[in-house]
Scaffold this motif. Structure first.
Motif, PDB file in Angstrom:
ATOM      1  N   GLU A  56       1.137  -1.463  -0.213  1.00  0.00           N
ATOM      2  CA  GLU A  56       0.169  -0.326  -0.085  1.00  0.00           C
ATOM      3  C   GLU A  56       0.548   1.478  -0.275  1.00  0.00           C
ATOM      4  N   CYS A  57       2.632   1.673   0.409  1.00  0.00           N
ATOM      5  CA  CYS A  57       3.222   1.818   0.366  1.00  0.00           C
ATOM      6  C   CYS A  57       3.354   2.644  -0.583  1.00  0.00           C
ATOM      7  N   ASP A  58       3.692   3.882  -0.612  1.00  0.00           N
ATOM      8  CA  ASP A  58       4.724   4.784  -1.838  1.00  0.00           C
ATOM      9  C   ASP A  58       5.647   4.848  -2.349  1.00  0.00           C
ATOM     10  N   LEU A  59       6.361   4.924  -1.052  1.00  0.00           N
ATOM     11  CA  LEU A  59       8.423   4.475  -1.341  1.00  0.00           C
ATOM     12  C   LEU A  59       8.298   3.119  -0.125  1.00  0.00           C
ATOM     13  N   PHE A  60       9.178   3.297  -0.141  1.00  0.00           N
ATOM     14  CA  PHE A  60       9.822   1.840   0.720  1.00  0.00           C
ATOM     15  C   PHE A  60      11.477   2.516   0.631  1.00  0.00           C
ATOM     16  N   VAL A  61      11.474   1.942   1.893  1.00  0.00           N
ATOM     17  CA  VAL A  61      12.809   3.329   2.921  1.00  0.00           C
ATOM     18  C   VAL A  61      13.129   1.554   3.656  1.00  0.00           C
ATOM     19  N   LEU A  62      14.785   1.234   3.313  1.00  0.00           N
ATOM     20  CA  LEU A  62      15.273  -0.181   3.604  1.00  0.00           C
ATOM     21  C   LEU A  62      15.984   0.419   4.740  1.00  0.00           C
ATOM     22  N   ILE A  63      16.305   0.140   6.301  1.00  0.00           N
ATOM     23  CA  ILE A  63      17.553   0.950   7.118  1.00  0.00           C
ATOM     24  C   ILE A  63      18.158  -0.323   7.305  1.00  0.00           C
ATOM     25  N   LEU A  64      19.547  -0.422   6.482  1.00  0.00           N
ATOM     26  CA  LEU A  64      20.097  -1.800   7.359  1.00  0.00           C
ATOM     27  C   LEU A  64      21.150  -1.211   8.225  1.00  0.00           C
ATOM     28  N   TYR A  65      21.741  -2.453   8.675  1.00  0.00           N
ATOM     29  CA  TYR A  65      23.321  -1.814   9.525  1.00  0.00           C
ATOM     30  C   TYR A  65      23.592  -3.640  10.170  1.00  0.00           C
ATOM     31  N   ARG A  66      23.525  -4.095  10.864  1.00  0.00           N
ATOM     32  CA  ARG A  66      24.515  -5.623  11.368  1.00  0.00           C
ATOM     33  C   ARG A  66      23.360  -7.075  10.503  1.00  0.00           C
ATOM     34  N   GLU A  67      21.843  -6.515  10.517  1.00  0.00           N
ATOM     35  CA  GLU A  67      21.659  -7.939  10.460  1.00  0.00           C
ATOM     36  C   GLU A  67      19.881  -7.625   9.300  1.00  0.00           C
ATOM     37  N   ALA A  68      19.899  -8.340   8.762  1.00  0.00           N
ATOM     38  CA  ALA A  68      18.083  -8.106   8.384  1.00  0.00           C
ATOM     39  C   ALA A  68      17.678  -9.545   8.514  1.00  0.00           C
ATOM     40  N   SER A  69      16.915  -9.082   9.482  1.00  0.00           N
ATOM     41  CA  SER A  69      15.534 -10.084   9.728  1.00  0.00           C
ATOM     42  C   SER A  69      14.652 -11.094   7.889  1.00  0.00           C
ATOM     43  N   LYS A  70      14.250 -11.544   8.444  1.00  0.00           N
ATOM     44  CA  LYS A  70      13.383 -12.952   7.846  1.00  0.00           C
ATOM     45  C   LYS A  70      12.386 -11.661   7.385  1.00  0.00           C
ATOM     46  N   PRO A  71      11.768 -11.422   8.233  1.00  0.00           N
ATOM     47  CA  PRO A  71      10.114  -9.876   8.257  1.00  0.00           C
ATOM     48  C   PRO A  71      10.793  -8.776   6.693  1.00  0.00           C
ATOM     49  N   VAL A  72      12.040  -8.700   7.144  1.00  0.00           N
ATOM     50  CA  VAL A  72      12.673  -7.537   6.200  1.00  0.00           C
ATOM     51  C   VAL A  72      13.291  -8.057   5.360  1.00  0.00           C
ATOM     52  N   LEU A  73      13.303  -8.795   5.119  1.00  0.00           N
ATOM     53  CA  LEU A  73      14.093  -9.553   4.054  1.00  0.00           C
ATOM     54  C   LEU A  73      12.395 -10.052   2.772  1.00  0.00           C
ATOM     55  N   ALA A  74      11.637 -10.510   4.073  1.00  0.00           N
ATOM     56  CA  ALA A  74      10.602  -9.957   2.678  1.00  0.00           C
ATOM     57  C   ALA A  74      10.005  -8.599   2.966  1.00  0.00           C
ATOM     58  N   GLU A  75       9.941  -8.081   3.415  1.00  0.00           N
ATOM     59  CA  GLU A  75       9.534  -6.601   2.719  1.00  0.00           C
ATOM     60  C   GLU A  75      10.294  -5.931   1.808  1.00  0.00           C
ATOM     61  N   LEU A  76      11.230  -5.764   2.009  1.00  0.00           N
ATOM     62  CA  LEU A  76      13.031  -5.799   0.911  1.00  0.00           C
ATOM     63  C   LEU A  76      11.973  -6.383  -0.808  1.00  0.00           C
ATOM     64  N   GLN A  77      11.407  -7.999  -0.749  1.00  0.00           N
ATOM     65  CA  GLN A  77      11.443  -8.614  -1.748  1.00  0.00           C
ATOM     66  C   GLN A  77       9.748  -7.726  -2.283  1.00  0.00           C
ATOM     67  N   GLU A  78       8.815  -7.522  -1.434  1.00  0.00           N
ATOM     68  CA  GLU A  78       7.562  -7.264  -1.750  1.00  0.00           C
ATOM     69  C   GLU A  78       7.757  -6.090  -2.701  1.00  0.00           C
ATOM     70  N   ALA A  79       8.633  -5.003  -1.968  1.00  0.00           N
ATOM     71  CA  ALA A  79       8.825  -4.042  -2.573  1.00  0.00           C
ATOM     72  C   ALA A  79       9.108  -3.821  -3.736  1.00  0.00           C
ATOM     73  N   VAL A  80      10.579  -4.985  -4.048  1.00  0.00           N
ATOM     74  CA  VAL A  80      11.462  -4.950  -5.133  1.00  0.00           C
ATOM     75  C   VAL A  80      10.785  -5.775  -6.262  1.00  0.00           C
ATOM     76  N   ALA A  81       9.422  -6.153  -5.611  1.00  0.00           N
ATOM     77  CA  ALA A  81       8.713  -7.100  -6.790  1.00  0.00           C
ATOM     78  C   ALA A  81       7.524  -5.637  -7.620  1.00  0.00           C
ATOM     79  N   ARG A  82       7.032  -4.284  -6.318  1.00  0.00           N
ATOM     80  CA  ARG A  82       6.094  -3.903  -6.963  1.00  0.00           C
ATOM     81  C   ARG A  82       6.908  -2.332  -7.284  1.00  0.00           C
ATOM     82  N   ASP A  83       8.022  -2.623  -7.319  1.00  0.00           N
ATOM     83  CA  ASP A  83       9.316  -1.650  -8.115  1.00  0.00           C
ATOM     84  C   ASP A  83       8.937  -0.466  -7.121  1.00  0.00           C
ATOM     85  N   LYS A  84       8.980  -0.562  -5.640  1.00  0.00           N
ATOM     86  CA  LYS A  84       8.789   0.184  -4.380  1.00  0.00           C
ATOM     87  C   LYS A  84       9.765   1.917  -4.216  1.00  0.00           C
TER      88      LYS A  84
END
Length: 84
Positions: A56-84
């Motif tokens: 539902e978002c218009d823009l997707f911002v990902l903030i990473l440091y040491r780790e990316a949890s499974k939910p964060v990776l799933a969000e990233l994949q969804e954002a990429v799939a939807r060209d966010k």
């Protein structure tokens, strides 16, 4: 006019300060931040709620440091799939 919604994705514990700062900056630009902490209670599972927020978002911002949890990776994949 609809406000632009910006979904912020990151690990919550590791990057709590950065999430708060991002939220403040987004509001200064008169945009609408979308973070898990701000989600109302839902009948969806947390994972489904996160992914729905990305869809539902218009823009997707990902903030990473040491780790990316499974939910964060799933969000990233969804954002990429939807060209966010």
């Amino acid at each position: 006019m609809k406000q632009i919604e910006v979904f912020i994705s990151s690990t919550m514990d590791e990057l709590a300060y950065e999430r708060e700062t991002a939220q403040e900056v987004i509001r200064r630009f008169s945009l609408s931040p979308s973070l898990f902490e701000l989600f109302p209670a839902m009948s969806l599972s947390p994972t489904q709620a996160f992914l729905e927020g990305v869809r539902e978002c218009d823009l997707f911002v990902l903030i990473l440091y040491r780790e990316a949890s499974k939910p964060v990776l799933a969000e990233l994949q969804e954002a990429v799939a939807r060209d966010k």
